[in-house]
Design an enzyme around this catalytic site. Structure first.
Site, PDB file in Angstrom:
ATOM      1  N   CYS A   1       0.863  -1.343   0.285  1.00 19.87           N
ATOM      2  CA  CYS A   1       0.547   0.110   0.432  1.00 19.87           C
ATOM      3  C   CYS A   1       0.691   1.101   0.059  1.00 19.87           C
ATOM      4  O   CYS A   1       1.749   1.033   0.020  1.00 19.87           O
ATOM      5  CB  CYS A   1      -0.491   0.139   1.308  1.00 19.87           C
ATOM      6  SG  CYS A   1      -2.011  -1.281   1.246  1.00 19.87           S
TER       7      CYS A   1
ATOM      8  N   ARG B   1      -0.081   2.905  -9.116  1.00 18.99           N
ATOM      9  CA  ARG B   1       0.466   1.746  -9.342  1.00 18.99           C
ATOM     10  C   ARG B   1      -0.866   0.926  -8.990  1.00 18.99           C
ATOM     11  O   ARG B   1      -1.081  -0.235  -8.834  1.00 18.99           O
ATOM     12  CB  ARG B   1       0.860   0.968  -8.213  1.00 18.99           C
ATOM     13  CG  ARG B   1       2.035   0.926  -7.790  1.00 18.99           C
ATOM     14  CD  ARG B   1       1.975   0.823  -6.316  1.00 18.99           C
ATOM     15  NE  ARG B   1       3.717   0.932  -5.513  1.00 18.99           N
ATOM     16  CZ  ARG B   1       4.270   1.380  -4.463  1.00 18.99           C
ATOM     17  NH1 ARG B   1       3.912   0.391  -3.986  1.00 18.99           N
ATOM     18  NH2 ARG B   1       5.811   1.111  -4.243  1.00 18.99           N
TER      19      ARG B   1
ATOM     20  N   TRP C   1      -3.808  -1.378  -1.175  1.00 18.55           N
ATOM     21  CA  TRP C   1      -4.276  -2.831  -2.780  1.00 18.55           C
ATOM     22  C   TRP C   1      -4.434  -3.467  -1.214  1.00 18.55           C
ATOM     23  O   TRP C   1      -3.373  -4.280  -0.500  1.00 18.55           O
ATOM     24  CB  TRP C   1      -2.618  -2.826  -2.499  1.00 18.55           C
ATOM     25  CG  TRP C   1      -2.318  -4.037  -3.809  1.00 18.55           C
ATOM     26  CD1 TRP C   1      -1.661  -5.281  -3.211  1.00 18.55           C
ATOM     27  CD2 TRP C   1      -2.902  -4.347  -4.862  1.00 18.55           C
ATOM     28  NE1 TRP C   1      -2.054  -6.452  -3.905  1.00 18.55           N
ATOM     29  CE2 TRP C   1      -2.156  -5.565  -5.647  1.00 18.55           C
ATOM     30  CE3 TRP C   1      -3.266  -3.573  -6.380  1.00 18.55           C
ATOM     31  CZ2 TRP C   1      -2.638  -5.543  -6.707  1.00 18.55           C
ATOM     32  CZ3 TRP C   1      -3.072  -3.831  -7.642  1.00 18.55           C
ATOM     33  CH2 TRP C   1      -3.238  -5.175  -7.852  1.00 18.55           C
TER      34      TRP C   1
ATOM     35  N   ASN D   1       0.901  -0.294   6.139  1.00 22.13           N
ATOM     36  CA  ASN D   1       1.235  -1.307   4.646  1.00 22.13           C
ATOM     37  C   ASN D   1       1.875  -2.443   5.127  1.00 22.13           C
ATOM     38  O   ASN D   1       2.965  -2.137   6.197  1.00 22.13           O
ATOM     39  CB  ASN D   1       2.804  -0.356   3.411  1.00 22.13           C
ATOM     40  CG  ASN D   1       3.442  -0.982   2.710  1.00 22.13           C
ATOM     41  OD1 ASN D   1       2.251  -1.700   2.412  1.00 22.13           O
ATOM     42  ND2 ASN D   1       3.888  -0.445   1.657  1.00 22.13           N
ATOM     43  N   GLY D   2       1.925  -4.147   4.809  1.00 24.16           N
ATOM     44  CA  GLY D   2       2.158  -4.941   4.767  1.00 24.16           C
ATOM     45  C   GLY D   2       1.194  -6.115   5.796  1.00 24.16           C
ATOM     46  O   GLY D   2       0.489  -5.532   5.092  1.00 24.16           O
TER      47      GLY D   2
ATOM     48  N   GLU E   1       7.344 -21.056 -20.179  1.00 19.99           N
ATOM     49  CA  GLU E   1       7.756 -20.030 -19.549  1.00 19.99           C
ATOM     50  C   GLU E   1       8.482 -19.212 -20.270  1.00 19.99           C
ATOM     51  O   GLU E   1       8.586 -17.533 -20.676  1.00 19.99           O
ATOM     52  CB  GLU E   1       7.429 -20.004 -18.116  1.00 19.99           C
ATOM     53  CG  GLU E   1       7.076 -18.534 -17.165  1.00 19.99           C
ATOM     54  CD  GLU E   1       6.513 -16.930 -17.509  1.00 19.99           C
ATOM     55  OE1 GLU E   1       5.359 -18.022 -18.480  1.00 19.99           O
ATOM     56  OE2 GLU E   1       6.529 -16.299 -17.050  1.00 19.99           O
TER      57      GLU E   1
ATOM     58  N   LYS F   1       8.350 -15.691 -22.008  1.00 19.14           N
ATOM     59  CA  LYS F   1       8.938 -13.918 -21.692  1.00 19.14           C
ATOM     60  C   LYS F   1      10.089 -13.289 -23.172  1.00 19.14           C
ATOM     61  O   LYS F   1      10.144 -12.778 -23.878  1.00 19.14           O
ATOM     62  CB  LYS F   1       9.607 -14.275 -20.747  1.00 19.14           C
ATOM     63  CG  LYS F   1       8.972 -14.349 -19.465  1.00 19.14           C
ATOM     64  CD  LYS F   1       8.326 -13.185 -18.244  1.00 19.14           C
ATOM     65  CE  LYS F   1       7.377 -12.959 -19.064  1.00 19.14           C
ATOM     66  NZ  LYS F   1       6.004 -13.569 -18.182  1.00 19.14           N
TER      67      LYS F   1
ATOM     68  N   GLU G   1       8.020 -12.311 -25.852  1.00 24.50           N
ATOM     69  CA  GLU G   1       6.587 -11.183 -25.914  1.00 24.50           C
ATOM     70  C   GLU G   1       8.071  -9.965 -25.315  1.00 24.50           C
ATOM     71  O   GLU G   1       7.379  -8.857 -25.797  1.00 24.50           O
ATOM     72  CB  GLU G   1       5.955 -11.397 -24.711  1.00 24.50           C
ATOM     73  CG  GLU G   1       6.104 -11.633 -23.514  1.00 24.50           C
ATOM     74  CD  GLU G   1       5.532 -11.518 -22.664  1.00 24.50           C
ATOM     75  OE1 GLU G   1       4.062 -11.640 -22.220  1.00 24.50           O
ATOM     76  OE2 GLU G   1       5.644 -12.597 -21.364  1.00 24.50           O
TER      77      GLU G   1
ATOM     78  N   HIS H   1      10.975 -35.887 -32.086  1.00 25.21           N
ATOM     79  CA  HIS H   1      10.153 -36.142 -33.155  1.00 25.21           C
ATOM     80  C   HIS H   1       9.798 -35.534 -34.000  1.00 25.21           C
ATOM     81  O   HIS H   1       8.669 -35.585 -34.213  1.00 25.21           O
ATOM     82  CB  HIS H   1       8.968 -36.779 -32.139  1.00 25.21           C
ATOM     83  CG  HIS H   1       9.311 -37.470 -31.368  1.00 25.21           C
ATOM     84  ND1 HIS H   1       8.993 -39.169 -31.333  1.00 25.21           N
ATOM     85  CD2 HIS H   1       9.352 -37.940 -29.936  1.00 25.21           C
ATOM     86  CE1 HIS H   1       9.362 -39.437 -30.497  1.00 25.21           C
ATOM     87  NE2 HIS H   1       9.692 -39.079 -29.644  1.00 25.21           N
TER      88      HIS H   1
ATOM     89  N   LYS I   1      -1.475  -5.633 -20.342  1.00 22.61           N
ATOM     90  CA  LYS I   1      -1.743  -6.579 -18.784  1.00 22.61           C
ATOM     91  C   LYS I   1      -2.856  -7.473 -18.862  1.00 22.61           C
ATOM     92  O   LYS I   1      -2.652  -8.504 -18.406  1.00 22.61           O
ATOM     93  CB  LYS I   1      -1.761  -5.102 -18.385  1.00 22.61           C
ATOM     94  CG  LYS I   1      -1.032  -6.079 -17.149  1.00 22.61           C
ATOM     95  CD  LYS I   1       0.436  -6.257 -16.980  1.00 22.61           C
ATOM     96  CE  LYS I   1       0.509  -7.332 -15.431  1.00 22.61           C
ATOM     97  NZ  LYS I   1       1.838  -7.603 -15.222  1.00 22.61           N
TER      98      LYS I   1
END
Ligand code: F6R
Length: 613
Positions: free
Chosen positions: A2, A27, A77, A103-104, A486, A490, A493, A509, A608
């Site tokens: 946050c 954010r 958040w 925050n936390g 993955e 990465k 993209e 194969h 996103k």
């Protein structure tokens, strides 16, 4: 994750706080709030309008009293509790004279809340934060001033926090404390400011003091005192920040992606917080499915898109190994249009960072139509998927601004492995000692990730040597296969290079026809039960002229010997290795994209969150 801002001094604290909150908004927080000490006492407004919360607050602030020299603000958040105005900070104590932002994560908030309620307190929110306001209230009742009351209250608190509090009876004071979560003080001639992030301060000052863990700060106009939580005096060390606003939002990193890659130890640690009862049992308390329905599941069906799909593939290996439950994994846009076999004894798991990907939302609806129980793993509290699901397990990676998933991806694997262990516990498919041992191994991941992150220079050197190559194959076996997928995603993209992920044994194969001198093969070859077979697969492509890069476990000289370049990583239990092995591949894609001059935060053609079919 946050945002916090505070101000005390001769200027209008409300204006400073709102300006600071607006600077933190990039954010994409879900709610915001402000509290001021005025001549009438604490004045507070909160708004839960997503990214327009601060604009909403500005409107509400028109009714604020005229004199407002001390104030604190917060953009939230959500982690514990829905993103509603009632859960937005600041939180008050029972008297309404104390306001607090945080925050936390307060790990032991459930037991603290129960004890506070038993002592007569009325808690009004679903947050983990509010307990701290009431703990301070008790200390003030006992005769302590605000600073000493916060110090005393924190003795009962476990977890990560940066906190700031104000009290009506000490109208020019802000007290703040931190453990793990960041906090900086901004110094000016006639006012003192506080923030979780430097951008919030930049409109006012560039003179900052960073608080260290377990320190407590007392801010009064133009003055700052710092002590440890034990009460020892600490020297104030000031520095001048020369970042512009954009650089400050990235906390000095050149882009959000590198910042978010570096945040991975935190993302994993926060996702693991609070999940284990003192007796070692797993408590996934955001999972609203009964233990009974989880125990009765005879099949798991995981559905996702993109990187989330790769996290789901890793989870399949863990769930099948640890629980012996048949587990299917499917791409959401495919699942919807075939005839998947699932029923009321199926546990359908939707994995989505955003919780808003339309294909995954529709797939979960489809699963429910078949009668399945739906569990969602999401990073965004109260996302559409989370609201519709029977149960949710949140990853706590914080907001991810870069388009390419990094920290949310590793947090997803951790969350899914927690689900796997919970199922194993309920079904009795692993002995308790083994579950504790695996949980212990999960706890070592943040430290291992830190060690892996320290090796970015070595990856940069390999990227430099590969710059100019056009064709990449990523190979892996077992859990190394989704890691390879993955890694290839990465690279595609971010660097717009042709990159294919393949199971190591499958290449011969067909795709091996594409291997020729100049092709780069990145082999995920960390130690696991198929390591020897992986070495044979590497030999097959090496003999056809490929340039070989291996991701290898520290000390595995036999694997290093077959490679042109080695990306070393610390060794870990193989089913957890995808979390570590992802890091060098993220760095590799990142560096190759930067060498080509591309914007890693906003790759071409991508969004996103994909909210269209
Ligand atoms: C890749 C990436 C995407 C997402 C995919 C799913 O780096 O970020 O492939 O993983 O669009 O998004 P969520 O997880 O929000 O459903």
């Amino acid at each position: 994750m946050c945002g916090i801002i505070g101000a005390t001094g001769d200027h209008d604290a409300l204006e400073i706080v709102l300006e600071g909150l607006a600077r933190l908004e990039y954010r994409g927080y879900d709610s915001a709030g402000v509290a001021l000490i005025t001549e009438e006492g604490i004045w507070r407004e909160r708004s839960a309008h997503g990214t327009t919360s601060v604009a909403e607050l500005v409107k509400l602030a028109e009714s604020a009293p005229a004199v407002r020299r001390t104030g604190i603000g917060h953009t939230r958040w959500a982690t514990h509790g829905h993103p509603t105005a009632g859960n937005a900070h600041p939180h008050l104590d029972c008297t309404g004279h104390l306001a607090l932002v945080h925050n936390g994560i307060i790990e032991n908030h459930t037991e603290l809340a129960a004890a506070l309620v038993a002592r007569g307190h009325v808690l009004t929110s679903e947050t983990d934060t509010e307990v701290v306001a009431h703990l301070i209230e008790e200390e003030i009742d006992g005769g302590l001033g605000l600073a000493e009351a916060l110090r005393a209250a924190l003795k009962a608190v476990r977890g990560a926090f940066s906190l700031a509090a104000v009290h009506r009876d000490e109208p020019t004071l802000i007290v703040a404390a931190r453990r793990v979560s960041p906090l900086v003080v901004g110094l000016c001639e006639d006012e003192t400011l506080l923030a979780s992030d430097i951008p919030a301060l930049l409109g006012r000052t560039r003179r900052v003091v960073t608080l260290d863990d377990d320190q407590l700060a007392e801010l009064t106009p133009g003055h700052l005192r710092i002590t440890t939580l034990d009460g020892d005096e600490v020297a104030v060390v000031e520095r001048t920040v020369d970042w512009d606003l954009e650089a400050a939002e990235k906390e000095g990193y050149p882009d959000f992606m590198s910042k978010e890659i570096r945040e991975q130890p935190h993302a994993v640690a926060d996702t693991l917080l609070d999940r284990q009862a003192p007796d070692g049992t797993l408590v996934l308390d955001e999972v609203r499915l009964s233990d009974q329905s989880l125990r009765e599941a005879d099949k798991v069906f995981i559905v996702a898109c993109g990187s989330s799909y790769h996290a789901a593939m890793v989870a399949k290996y863990a769930i099948e190994r640890w629980t012996r439950l048949p587990t299917e994994v499917d791409i959401a846009s495919e699942f919807r249009y075939r005839d998947p076999v699932l029923d009321e004894r199926t546990l359908a798991v939707g994995v989505s960072q955003s919780g808003e990907t339309v294909d995954t939302i529709q797939a979960m609806r489809e699963a429910r139509r078949w009668g399945a129980k739906v569990l969602v793993v999401s990073n965004v509290v109260d996302s559409s998927m989370a609201r519709e699901a029977d149960g949710v397990l949140y990853t706590r990676a914080g907001p991810e601004v870069g388009v390419a998933a990094t920290k949310t991806y590793v947090a997803q694997i951790v969350a899914l492995e927690l689900v796997a262990l919970k199922l194993a516990q309920l079904r009795g498919t692993l002995p308790p000692e083994e579950i504790s041992a695996l949980l212990g191994q999960l706890q070592t991941l943040p430290g291992l990730l830190e060690r892996t992150l320290e090796r970015s220079d070595a990856v940069d050197a390999v990227a430099g040597a590969l710059h100019g190559a056009r064709d990449f194959f990523f190979l892996g076996r077992n859990v190394g296969f989704p890691v390879a997928l993955e890694g290839a995603l990465k690279l595609k993209e971010l660097s717009y290079l042709r990159a294919e992920g393949y199971p190591g044994g499958e290449l011969k194969h067909g795709p091996i026809a594409l291997i020729e001198p100049g092709t780069v093969v990145v082999a995920v070859a960390t130690r696991n039960r198929l390591s020897e077979k992986m070495l044979s697969n590497i030999a097959e492509v090496k003999s056809r002229g490929a340039t070989i890069v291996v991701v290898a476990s520290d000390g595995d000289d036999a694997t290093a010997a077959v490679a042109d370049h080695v990306l070393w990583v610390p060794e870990v239990e193989p089913l957890l290795s995808p979390i570590i092995d992802a890091v060098p591949l993220q760095f590799l894609a990142y560096r190759l994209a930067r060498l080509a001059g591309y914007d890693v935060d906003r790759p071409r053609n991508l969004a996103k969150t994909v909210t269209v079919e």
